[in-house]
Motif scaffolding. Structure first.
Motif, PDB file in Angstrom:
ATOM      1  N   TYR A 136       0.676  -1.525  -0.101  1.00  0.00           N
ATOM      2  CA  TYR A 136       0.384  -0.107  -0.429  1.00  0.00           C
ATOM      3  C   TYR A 136       1.427   0.787  -0.138  1.00  0.00           C
ATOM      4  N   SER A 179       1.023   4.441   0.944  1.00  0.00           N
ATOM      5  CA  SER A 179       0.940   4.963   2.374  1.00  0.00           C
ATOM      6  C   SER A 179       1.531   6.333   3.224  1.00  0.00           C
ATOM      7  N   ARG A 207      -2.286   7.930   4.977  1.00  0.00           N
ATOM      8  CA  ARG A 207      -1.353   6.939   5.689  1.00  0.00           C
ATOM      9  C   ARG A 207      -2.235   5.866   4.782  1.00  0.00           C
ATOM     10  N   THR A 208      -3.588   5.191   5.814  1.00  0.00           N
ATOM     11  CA  THR A 208      -3.352   4.275   6.019  1.00  0.00           C
ATOM     12  C   THR A 208      -4.509   4.990   4.588  1.00  0.00           C
ATOM     13  N   ARG A 210      -3.539  -4.851   6.243  1.00  0.00           N
ATOM     14  CA  ARG A 210      -3.970  -3.848   6.202  1.00  0.00           C
ATOM     15  C   ARG A 210      -5.335  -3.046   7.184  1.00  0.00           C
ATOM     16  N   GLU A 252      -3.103  -2.456  10.466  1.00  0.00           N
ATOM     17  CA  GLU A 252      -3.215  -1.626  10.498  1.00  0.00           C
ATOM     18  C   GLU A 252      -3.719  -0.123  10.642  1.00  0.00           C
ATOM     19  N   ARG A 253      -4.932   0.060   9.921  1.00  0.00           N
ATOM     20  CA  ARG A 253      -5.303   1.153  10.098  1.00  0.00           C
ATOM     21  C   ARG A 253      -6.613   1.236  11.381  1.00  0.00           C
ATOM     22  N   TYR A 307      -3.534   2.261  14.139  1.00  0.00           N
ATOM     23  CA  TYR A 307      -3.397   3.766  14.218  1.00  0.00           C
ATOM     24  C   TYR A 307      -4.718   5.017  14.312  1.00  0.00           C
TER      25      TYR A 307
END
Lengths: 636, 353
Positions: A47, A49, A376-377, A407, A410-411, A414
């Motif tokens: 991704y 990012s 970013r995400t 992913r 990751e979202r 954050y």
């Protein structure tokens, strides 16, 4: 230059990391490790990012740093089309233009280089040197020197742009990360992700490092009290106002309650002629938080400042005229107390603009009418109409359509939306998915009880159990019920989300080790240290009991046997002297040390906290031998 | 006519007792009465218009006519400051103390001790900057901090020819680093080859000088200064001074030179021929042939400047001022001026033209 198609990760990083592990780890684990490497080489989506932005002076081009695909993407803003994807180094983290806009500089945080790009041809023309983990690079006004903030090094490189040689390295502060040049070019301001070393259980102190650009020396340091985790710094066009985005962690008190800013204060440090002494102002509200503040863009006419808050998926708009009026109306004592007054923001916060997922870098058009926001995400750039204070368009960076579990995780990582009133998320303590160099009083078990140091969050898969007391057998327990009950104080992840989050955590790679030669060879000092680490006898020939030999507890690929042990570092305030054996990989990066962060340096683990040889046998070592041992530990 | 004038000039010189032309100064002295942290001044370092005084009770900074004092409450690692080394490249200042090493950078102190860092010992007698390396002389050997990698390298009897680890002074140039080892002679480190070499007194540790110019004058060395351009090494000891050109030694004692005493605390070379000496009986200067001594007279304590010419003739030069005390521990230069650390105050020698 290695070129990889966007969206596909050939996992070179993983292979390199694993190869390094094979060279360095105990040999008995090499076969197991090889299997791990094999599975890691399967292609996985990458991704973009987007993390940082820069605009050409005419506002016609937007440069987007894509941390996830290791490239700089150049947009033509008239057509909103991508002009070119320029491959740069690994994990790029910043972009800055020369004053004449003919050169672009991108700091490659894992390559320890800065890519110099010709803005006309959009080609990388030079690879400039930097220190350990360059995170920001800006040229001076005349284009003579490039200043590079090195996060691991905690310093700022000065690179002569004529020769391409690093002429000196100035000591900054731990986690040196973001830089800004004053409009007149006389000063360079630097901020830092981690607090300055201080007394155990004292409020964190950070600083803004001020460099005299004429002499390339540190001229002064603005102290930021009760601050740790400082991100971008920006200067107004007239040079009279500086603003730095920062966190005010309340790590000394138990997380007994999370309302009223009792875990984090999200704030801005103001400095410069407009305000005199440094003044910290909150951007939170009484019952809503906007965290963590990352980047700041100041309108050319100084009417407004825009602050990205990456966990809150929004941009905060500050009315600067009202802010300065408000600040100037306060007494010195009132100014000092302002950072904790959550009602203060009502006097100057003009709007919150929802943007994409995890907004980071900002760029404001020269006329101030459009603000660009790197999500970013979200893998997009939001275009904000600053007059209407809403998103008017979006630039796509061509991310894979489907989100992998990692992913999605990751979202979640954050995001602060799971915390009570959006107070904080994982990334508030695990800054940029790593650590914050703080020790915390997490449990509601009394003031000062069971203090815990925040460990490095890299390559943690296989280091279970978790927590310093080993109380959580896996990441699902660590991040699920525990987080909901003790941290967020609100309903957090459902089972699918928790599974995604754990997948992400397990995917966080180990950063390249900067203390070991690229070919894996050890220096003579590191070799001597390895011999001490692996020794089975004291210098007088006496056998060292097996339980007190370093590699017995610090064994395996992570250098932990995953057991609970008593190494004599327990404090009267600890409920148990037993601690989970910590992994040692990249141990040099995560000061302070021991379970409670009471050892400021690796040296202190043994010079201060090992008087009876209960944490390995070290009291028969000469000072230079202890130094050798530490040099070896840094290579793990 | 010309001959007559020359005779008159020669007669006038003889009448005034004037010898060779040696530097003359007007001395301004600082004590606690006018801002110095303490009257026991171990050393002084000049960095442009800033003067750093290493005193027994704090670090003093003299700038724009005012003193600023740094003590442990300000972040300094220990109050007893023994040496100061400004790093002209970075603007940082390195401070050797009885309780560790401090760096003052942009107003912030960073402290290195034997417990929290790789520093060999907390008693740090000397510090010197060589490029990105900071060298320290401690009571337990030498050490080098690479400020780029933050790695310490320690030097002692196990990895150098050092047989005594009480390092008392360190001096660094781009090509050589020298340690004055108290009781162990001089240790030389070649920056390029990374090799060590030692220089010792051929008479051993005896206090007698049996072979005067056959080597270092004594093992108890206190200070080393290397005139890099001329490749001349100057050494101060408690038993005289030595000069080494890479082949021959030339030694200086009070009985056969202009040194006021054999007890030397520091030497600083200007070049291969000229050097300044801190002694327990005054500040001394040698221009290669002639000597000058600056001090309060040992008996009357009145200001005194003595000049000894190449022939050994000593004359007195009239002066109204003198350094604060005859026990001199260190000096540094500010253009033509000199700053002198003494046992009873800091002195600024303002050069008279």
């Amino acid at each position: 230059m290695e070129i990889r198609p966007p969206g596909v990760d050939m996992s070179v990083d993983a292979v390199r990391t694993c190869a390094c592990r094979v060279r360095t780890a105990a040999h008995t684990f090499s076969i197991l490790l090889a299997f791990t490497c094999l599975s890691a080489t399967l292609p996985t989506p990458r991704y973009p990012s987007p993390i940082e932005l820069a605009l050409s002076p005419d506002g016609a081009r937007l440069y987007v740093v894509c941390q996830g695909t290791d490239e700089l993407v150049a947009f033509d803003l008239r057509t909103r089309a991508i002009l070119r994807r320029i491959p740069v180094g690994r994990e790029p983290k910043s972009v800055a233009l020369s004053r004449d806009a003919r050169r672009i500089y991108v700091a490659n945080s894992w390559s320890d280089t800065v890519s110099e790009i010709d803005a006309a041809s959009l080609e990388v023309v030079r690879k400039l040197p930097a220190g350990m983990e360059p995170t920001s690079a800006i040229p001076d006004r005349e284009g003579r020197y490039l200043y590079v903030a090195n996060r691991i090094g905690g310093d700022i490189s000065v690179v002569d742009l004529a020769s391409g040689v690093e002429t000196k390295r100035l000591d900054a502060a731990p986690g040196a990360s973001y830089l800004a040049l004053s409009p007149d070019g006389s000063r360079v301001y630097g901020t830092h992700l981690y607090p300055n070393p201080g007394q155990f259980r004292a409020p964190p102190e950070s600083e803004i490092t001020v460099i005299d650009a004429a002499r390339q020396v540190v001229a002064e340091r603005y102290r930021l009290h009760n601050v740790a985790g400082v991100f971008h710094v920006a200067l107004s066009a007239d040079g009279r106002l500086g603003m730095a985005a920062q966190l005010r962690p309340k790590n000394l008190v138990p997380l007994a309650h999370v309302e009223h800013g009792w875990v984090f204060g999200n704030s801005i440090s103001l400095f410069g002629e407009d305000v005199g002494e440094v003044v910290q102002i909150p951007i939170d509200e009484l019952d809503r938080y906007f965290t963590p503040p990352f980047d700041i863009a100041i309108a050319p006419d100084k009417s407004a400042a825009y602050v990205s808050t990456s966990g809150s998926d929004s941009v905060t708009v500050i009315d600067l005229r009202r802010l300065l009026e408000f600040v100037r109306s306060k007494s010195p004592e009132e100014k000092r107390a302002m950072a904790n007054d959550l009602s203060a923001s009502a006097n100057y916060v003009a709007a919150r603009i929802p943007v994409g997922s995890a907004p980071k870098g900002l760029a404001l058009a020269p006329d101030g009418k459009r603000l660009y926001v790197a999500n970013r995400t979200g893998d997009t750039v939001s275009i904000v109409d600053t007059a209407a204070r809403r998103v008017s368009g979006t630039l796509s960076l061509g991310a894979p359509a489907a989100l992998t579990p990692e992913r999605r995780g990751e979202r979640l990582f954050y995001s602060a939306r799971f915390g009570f009133q959006g107070h904080f998320g994982c990334a508030n303590c695990h800054l940029e998915a790593t650590q914050d160099n703080l020790s915390w009083d997490l449990e509601p078990d009394g003031f000062g009880k069971d203090i815990v140091d925040n460990r490095l969050l890299e390559w943690v898969d296989g280091t279970e159990p978790f927590k310093w007391n080993g109380g959580n057998p896996n990441l699902e327990t660590e991040c699920g019920p525990r987080t909901e009950t003790f941290f967020y104080r609100s309903q957090s992840y459902d089972q699918e989300q928790l599974a995604d989050l754990v997948r992400f955590l397990k995917s966080i790679p180990l950063r390249p080790n900067r203390f070991r030669a690229a070919n894996g060879e050890l220096t003579p000092a590191q070799e001597r240290g390895q011999a001490i680490f692996e020794r089975t006898r004291k210098k007088d020939g006496t056998p060292i009991p097996q339980f007190n030999q370093c590699p017995v507890c610090h064994s395996g690929p992570h250098y932990t046997n995953k057991e609970l042990v008593d190494v004599g570092s327990g404090k009267p305030t600890d409920r148990s002297p037993l601690v989970d054996v910590p992994q040692l990989t990249n141990i040099a990066l995560s000061a302070p040390y021991l379970h409670d962060g009471s050892a400021h340096t690796l040296e202190e683990i043994w010079t201060v906290f090992n008087p009876r040889d209960t944490h390995g046998v070290t009291n028969d070592l000469q000072k230079d031998e202890l130094n050798d041992l530490i040099e070896y530990l840094k290579t793990l | 006519m010309k001959k007559t004038l020359a005779l008159i000039f020669a007669a006038a010189l003889a009448a005034s007792g004037a010898g060779p032309e040696m530097p003359r100064f007007r001395w301004e002295n600082f004590s606690t009465a006018n801002g110095l942290p303490d009257d026991h001044v171990f050393n002084v370092a000049v960095d442009g218009n800033r003067v750093w005084a290493a005193t027994e009770n704090g670090l003093g900074l003299y700038e724009n006519g005012k003193w600023k004092i740094y003590r442990p409450e300000d972040g300094l690692v220990h109050r007893a400051v023994l040496y100061v080394a400004p790093d002209k490249r970075t603007g940082d200042v390195w401070i050797a103390t009885m309780g560790g090493l401090s760096r003052l950078s942009g107003g912030r102190f960073d402290n290195y001790t034997q417990l929290n860092s790789g520093l060999p010992n907390d008693v740090v007698y000397g510090v010197a900057v060589e490029g990105e390396n900071v060298w320290v002389a401690t009571a337990a050997g030498g050490g080098r901090l690479n400020t780029r990698t933050r790695q310490w390298a320690l030097f002692n009897e196990r990895n150098t020819p050092m047989y005594e680890i009480w390092t008392y002074g360190v001096s660094a140039t781009p090509s050589k680093v020298y340690y004055a080892v108290w009781g162990g002679g001089v240790l030389e480190y070649d920056v390029k080859t990374e090799r060590w070499k030692d220089y010792n007194d051929p008479d051993g540790e005896t206090e007698m000088v049996l072979y005067k110019d056959q080597g270092l004058i004594h093992e108890i060395t206190t200070s080393v200064s290397y005139a890099e351009k001329d490749r001349i090494l100057w050494v101060a000891t408690y038993f005289g001074a030595s000069r080494y050109d890479g082949r021959n030694w030339k030694n200086f004692m009070d009985k056969d030179s202009g040194l006021p005493s054999n007890f030397l605390n520091q030497v600083k070379a200007l070049d291969g021929n000229r050097a300044w000496f801190s002694t327990d009986k005054g500040l001394a200067y040698c221009d290669g042939e002639n000597w000058a001594v600056y001090r309060p007279a040992l008996d009357t304590h009145k200001p005194e400047m003595l000049v000894r010419d190449a022939a050994g003739k000593v004359s007195s030069v009239e002066t109204e001022t003198a350094p604060a005390h005859n026990y001199v521990l260190g000096m540094d230069f500010q253009g033509d001026d000199i700053w002198v650390a003494t046992a009873k105050g800091l002195s600024h020698g303002i050069r008279l033209k």
